[in-house]
Design an enzyme around this catalytic site. Structure first.
Site, PDB file in Angstrom:
ATOM      1  N   LEU B  72       0.822  -1.218   0.000  1.00 51.52           N
ATOM      2  CA  LEU B  72       0.000   0.000   0.000  1.00 51.52           C
ATOM      3  C   LEU B  72       0.856   1.268   0.000  1.00 51.52           C
ATOM      4  O   LEU B  72       0.315   2.370  -0.077  1.00 51.52           O
ATOM      5  CB  LEU B  72      -0.955   0.000   1.194  1.00 51.52           C
ATOM      6  CG  LEU B  72      -2.146  -0.973   1.095  1.00 51.52           C
ATOM      7  CD1 LEU B  72      -3.007  -0.900   2.359  1.00 51.52           C
ATOM      8  CD2 LEU B  72      -3.004  -0.669  -0.133  1.00 51.52           C
ATOM      9  N   ARG B  73       2.172   1.098   0.102  1.00 51.42           N
ATOM     10  CA  ARG B  73       3.124   2.217  -0.042  1.00 51.42           C
ATOM     11  C   ARG B  73       2.918   3.326   0.986  1.00 51.42           C
ATOM     12  O   ARG B  73       3.453   4.429   0.805  1.00 51.42           O
ATOM     13  CB  ARG B  73       3.054   2.826  -1.445  1.00 51.42           C
ATOM     14  CG  ARG B  73       3.372   1.846  -2.564  1.00 51.42           C
ATOM     15  CD  ARG B  73       4.832   1.437  -2.560  1.00 51.42           C
ATOM     16  NE  ARG B  73       5.177   0.646  -3.732  1.00 51.42           N
ATOM     17  CZ  ARG B  73       5.795  -0.535  -3.682  1.00 51.42           C
ATOM     18  NH1 ARG B  73       6.146  -1.058  -2.524  1.00 51.42           N
ATOM     19  NH2 ARG B  73       6.095  -1.182  -4.786  1.00 51.42           N
ATOM     20  N   ASN B 103       7.098  -3.141   4.095  1.00 46.13           N
ATOM     21  CA  ASN B 103       8.302  -2.488   3.554  1.00 46.13           C
ATOM     22  C   ASN B 103       7.980  -1.080   3.069  1.00 46.13           C
ATOM     23  O   ASN B 103       8.169  -0.731   1.913  1.00 46.13           O
ATOM     24  CB  ASN B 103       8.943  -3.323   2.434  1.00 46.13           C
ATOM     25  CG  ASN B 103       8.017  -3.566   1.270  1.00 46.13           C
ATOM     26  OD1 ASN B 103       6.802  -3.525   1.409  1.00 46.13           O
ATOM     27  ND2 ASN B 103       8.585  -3.812   0.102  1.00 46.13           N
ATOM     28  N   HIS B 241       5.260 -15.395  -2.891  1.00 45.46           N
ATOM     29  CA  HIS B 241       5.513 -15.369  -4.346  1.00 45.46           C
ATOM     30  C   HIS B 241       6.453 -16.466  -4.858  1.00 45.46           C
ATOM     31  O   HIS B 241       7.537 -16.196  -5.347  1.00 45.46           O
ATOM     32  CB  HIS B 241       6.022 -13.992  -4.792  1.00 45.46           C
ATOM     33  CG  HIS B 241       7.082 -13.351  -3.950  1.00 45.46           C
ATOM     34  ND1 HIS B 241       8.238 -13.989  -3.587  1.00 45.46           N
ATOM     35  CD2 HIS B 241       7.153 -12.109  -3.402  1.00 45.46           C
ATOM     36  CE1 HIS B 241       8.973 -13.180  -2.860  1.00 45.46           C
ATOM     37  NE2 HIS B 241       8.335 -12.034  -2.720  1.00 45.46           N
ATOM     38  N   ASP B 314       0.799  -9.655  -5.015  1.00 46.31           N
ATOM     39  CA  ASP B 314       2.042  -8.894  -4.828  1.00 46.31           C
ATOM     40  C   ASP B 314       1.919  -7.528  -5.517  1.00 46.31           C
ATOM     41  O   ASP B 314       2.856  -7.046  -6.145  1.00 46.31           O
ATOM     42  CB  ASP B 314       3.258  -9.680  -5.352  1.00 46.31           C
ATOM     43  CG  ASP B 314       4.587  -9.099  -4.868  1.00 46.31           C
ATOM     44  OD1 ASP B 314       4.568  -8.088  -4.136  1.00 46.31           O
ATOM     45  OD2 ASP B 314       5.637  -9.660  -5.233  1.00 46.31           O
TER      46      ASP B 314
END
Lengths: 328, 433
Positions: B72-73, B103, B241, B314
């Protein structure tokens, strides 16, 4: 399980018809190669004359955009454009806005505002010429992008080979050294496949990429069967410290360096330059009569004239077309 | 553990749809009445009760999707995605719940930061959002985060996604400590000394194009290591992933012998191979990279047999100016929330490679089970977390603007089958088209 249809080729909406670029040897057909080599030959003849300048591309702007150091390629593109009477503009990354962090796309858009007919680009990253081709209206010629492609080098090598050996089909060339980091080797392999030259790759295991569609061997003795030994530069600048592709350069030279002792009499030797004398090539080999290195450089000029002419005119040049251009 | 902004519970009746919930064993044309956001009746005919009636003739009503892997930054790169825009994209893609990776800038590694994100989600989130917290402080791979308090504050799981936990010793300590929280570790498996500098799967395409290779073995040795540690310590691990056949084999073997491990695969790894990289389009650059056909087929087989329990997008938004650069300079990652179902329906279900029921399970019940979330279901008494799908309607990706703030989709310009017509998340209607 059957294979499904992949979306490749379906990734982008259809845009305007593609411009004529030279981005990769993979885009060329055998006919394209023959045409380009033929055009180069015509230009070579014109360079024999007293006045070496042709008016062919008068009024065209050719922009050289160099993000990597280069002697041979940048000088021969510039001279090729000048011999064809085009205007040239050379921008090097050092001292330009690139130093201020301008992106490649913005630099291309800025320079594209001058409406260049051709942008010749060299860049350390794979895909930079494709980006410039998408971002501007110019015809784009790839003068080397990272480890990917150097199509004009492959073409000039074909030209030099044909001039010296009289033929291409059926020749056997051993490519020796750092294939992994070499855009020249990748371009050559595709060009050789187009014209029917057999290639053998020779080098240390970690410098021979896996799964490349070619004969590969670590045994330097394999060069003996070849008509031509093509020596690649040990690309120190591409080898990070501690990567350990080879233990030492000394060991590399001892195992894979090209010395007179390893060559058959009359076996031709090529090298794309710049050379590391005493590393991948013995100076006696580099300077021997069987070395085609100077011919390669000379071929570079006429082949690049042919490439510039070809992307701009989009067709075979023939003697008549040249004559007409001269009259104009 | 999941948060959403306050929305009115829906009062609707859905009529004429094929109701399909593979876990509940429902597959019939039925009518569904939702009262105040809860499923009140599922029958051949239900009373409208003055509710709004949705004519769903020819459509499929299924449990809405759960995405266990979204970026979601926020905080830090709100120009690329916010909680509001990312959850709107999720709603448009048929998701009722998503899990966000830590992250961010700064990294989500402390209880106060998690607390503030929870507040943001309560204000902005269109669908339910959960957060993973980092395994190590700053995701630097040196010191563990305060997992106990992070779990108490609401962390769903722990992950250093984006970078691997390079030290085996630290991974062991993480497994030991995470056991007090009963939360799984979601692992980005990559051996950095093998992937170093790699942009593209090490194979024929990388060899021909000149890319530094990122070999399958860079993933599979890390997967093997973490499965071995999980076997030894007994902790729960979820492999993010998955991309390589060898990793899938390792996961299958570990599960068969009792290791508490799960795995996920992305739509792009299930549909594309490294052949797509020949386009040099930065929108097919991701970590792990697209791999060979045999890897893709191994992922598909594992998705079918349940070794891979979850589809994860992802979803990794990137600013246009950061992706419009030469392939080698571009950051890893592509978006996926708005295209995941249609991509997999078009490329796997329609050609007969994957049953629709399996896809629906792997996009909903599977990920919910792994992370201990409420399972979206068509059952009386359950909260309405439902999606209404039009399998017949085609659409062109990118023709309508994305809800996401970013457009780095690997599917730009392609035509897909399968449209999300309605999404209900946490009892509320959050998307209609």
């Amino acid at each position: 399980v059957t294979s499904i249809r992949l979306v490749k080729g379906d990734l982008r909406p259809p845009g305007p018809p593609p411009k004529r670029h030279l981005l990769s040897v993979a885009d060329l057909t055998r006919d394209d190669v023959e045409r380009l080599l033929g055009t180069a030959r015509t230009f070579a003849a014109s360079l024999e004359r007293h006045v070496k300048k042709l008016p062919t591309l008068k009024g065209h702007l050719i922009l050289n955009l160099f993000y990597e150091s280069s002697t041979r390629t940048s000088s021969s593109f510039e001279l090729a454009a000048k011999r064809l009477s085009a205007d040239t503009l050379t921008v090097k990354s050092a001292g330009s806005s690139v130093d201020k962090g301008e992106s490649l796309r913005d630099t291309a858009l800025t320079l594209g505002a001058y409406d260049p007919d051709v942008i010749v680009i060299r860049h350390p990253q794979i895909g930079a010429p494709q980006l410039v081709a998408r971002a501007t209206d110019a015809h784009v010629v790839n003068a080397g992008d990272g480890k990917h492609q150097h199509p004009t080098q492959a073409l000039l090598d074909l030209y030099a080979l044909r001039e010296e050996l009289g033929r291409l089909e059926g020749l056997h060339v051993a490519i020796v050294g750092d294939v992994l980091h070499s855009r020249v080797a990748r371009s050559l392999l595709q060009a050789f496949a187009l014209v029917g030259i057999r290639a053998t790759l020779v080098g240390p295991p970690a410098l021979l990429p896996r799964e490349l569609p070619a004969e590969t061997t670590v045994d330097i003795e394999a060069i003996r069967d070849a008509d031509v030994v093509y020596v690649l530069r040990m690309q120190n600048e591409r080898m990070e410290a501690g990567a350990n592709f080879v233990p030492t350069l000394r060991e590399y030279t001892a195992r894979w360096g090209i010395t007179p002792e390893r060559l058959r009499p009359g076996q031709k030797v090529m090298h794309p330059g710049p050379m590391n004398r005493g590393v991948e090539i013995d100076p006696r080999v580099a300077d021997s009569p069987d070395s085609l290195i100077t011919q390669e450089v000379r071929s570079g000029l006429v082949v690049r004239m042919a490439v510039l002419y070809d992307v701009l005119t989009g067709g075979p040049v023939g003697v008549q077309a040249l004559a007409a251009a001269e009259v104009a | 553990m999941l948060w959403q902004k306050e929305l009115a519970g829906a009062d609707v009746v859905v009529r004429g749809a094929r109701v399909l919930d593979p876990v509940e064993g429902v597959d019939a044309v039925l009518e569904v009445r939702i009262d105040g956001g809860k499923i009140a009746e599922v029958a051949e005919a239900v009373d409208a009760n003055e509710h709004r009636v949705i004519d769903a003739q020819g459509l499929v009503l299924a449990p809405a999707f759960v995405d266990p892997h979204v970026h979601l930054r926020t905080p830090g790169r709100e120009d690329e995605e916010t909680v509001a825009s990312g959850t709107a994209a999720a709603a448009a893609g048929g998701y009722c719940a998503i899990l966000a990776m830590p992250n961010t800038e700064p990294v989500l590694d402390s209880p106060p930061l998690l607390g503030s994100l929870v507040e943001t989600a309560r204000r902005e989130a269109e669908v339910q959002v959960g957060f993973l917290a980092a395994i190590t402080q700053g995701q630097r791979g040196e010191e563990l985060t305060e997992m106990g308090e992070l779990a108490d504050t609401g962390a769903v799981a722990f992950s250093d996604d984006g970078v691997p936990v390079a030290s085996a010793g630290l991974m062991r300590r993480a497994l030991q400590y995470a056991s007090i929280t009963d939360r799984p570790l979601a692992l980005h498996c990559e051996e950095p000394s093998l992937s170093r500098g790699g942009h593209v799967h090490e194979g024929r395409v990388a060899a021909e194009l000149g890319f530094a290779g990122y070999p399958s073995v860079a993933e599979s040795v890390a997967v093997e290591r973490d499965l071995a540690l999980s076997r030894y310590e007994g902790g729960r691990v979820h492999v993010l992933h998955l991309s390589a056949a060898e990793s899938v084999d390792a996961l299958r073997r570990a599960r068969e012998t009792g290791v508490m491990a799960s795995g996920e695969a992305t739509p792009h790894h299930l549909v594309l191979t490294d052949d797509a990289v020949r386009s040099l389009d930065p929108n097919v650059k991701m970590n792990p990279p697209l791999r060979a056909e045999r890897d893709r087929l191994a992922l598909l087989e594992a998705l079918r047999d349940g070794t891979i329990e979850a589809v994860a997008t992802d979803h990794a938004p990137h600013a246009v100016h950061e992706k419009e650069v030469p392939f080698e300079a571009a950051p890893f990652g592509v978006t996926g929330l708005e295209t995941a179902f249609a991509a997999l329906y078009t490329h796997l279900v329609k050609p007969g490679l994957l049953p629709l029921e399996t896809l629906l399970e792997r996009m909903s019940a599977g990920p919910a089970r792994i992370f201990g979330l409420e399972r979206p279901r068509v059952a009386v008494g359950a909260r309405a977390n439902l999606v209404l799908l039009d399998l017949e309607r085609d659409w062109k990706v990118g023709e309508r603007p994305f809800r996401s703030r970013s457009a780095n989709s690997w599917l730009l310009g392609s035509t897909l089958s399968g449209t999300v017509r309605l999404t209900l998340a946490g009892g509320a209607v959050v998307h209609e088209s």
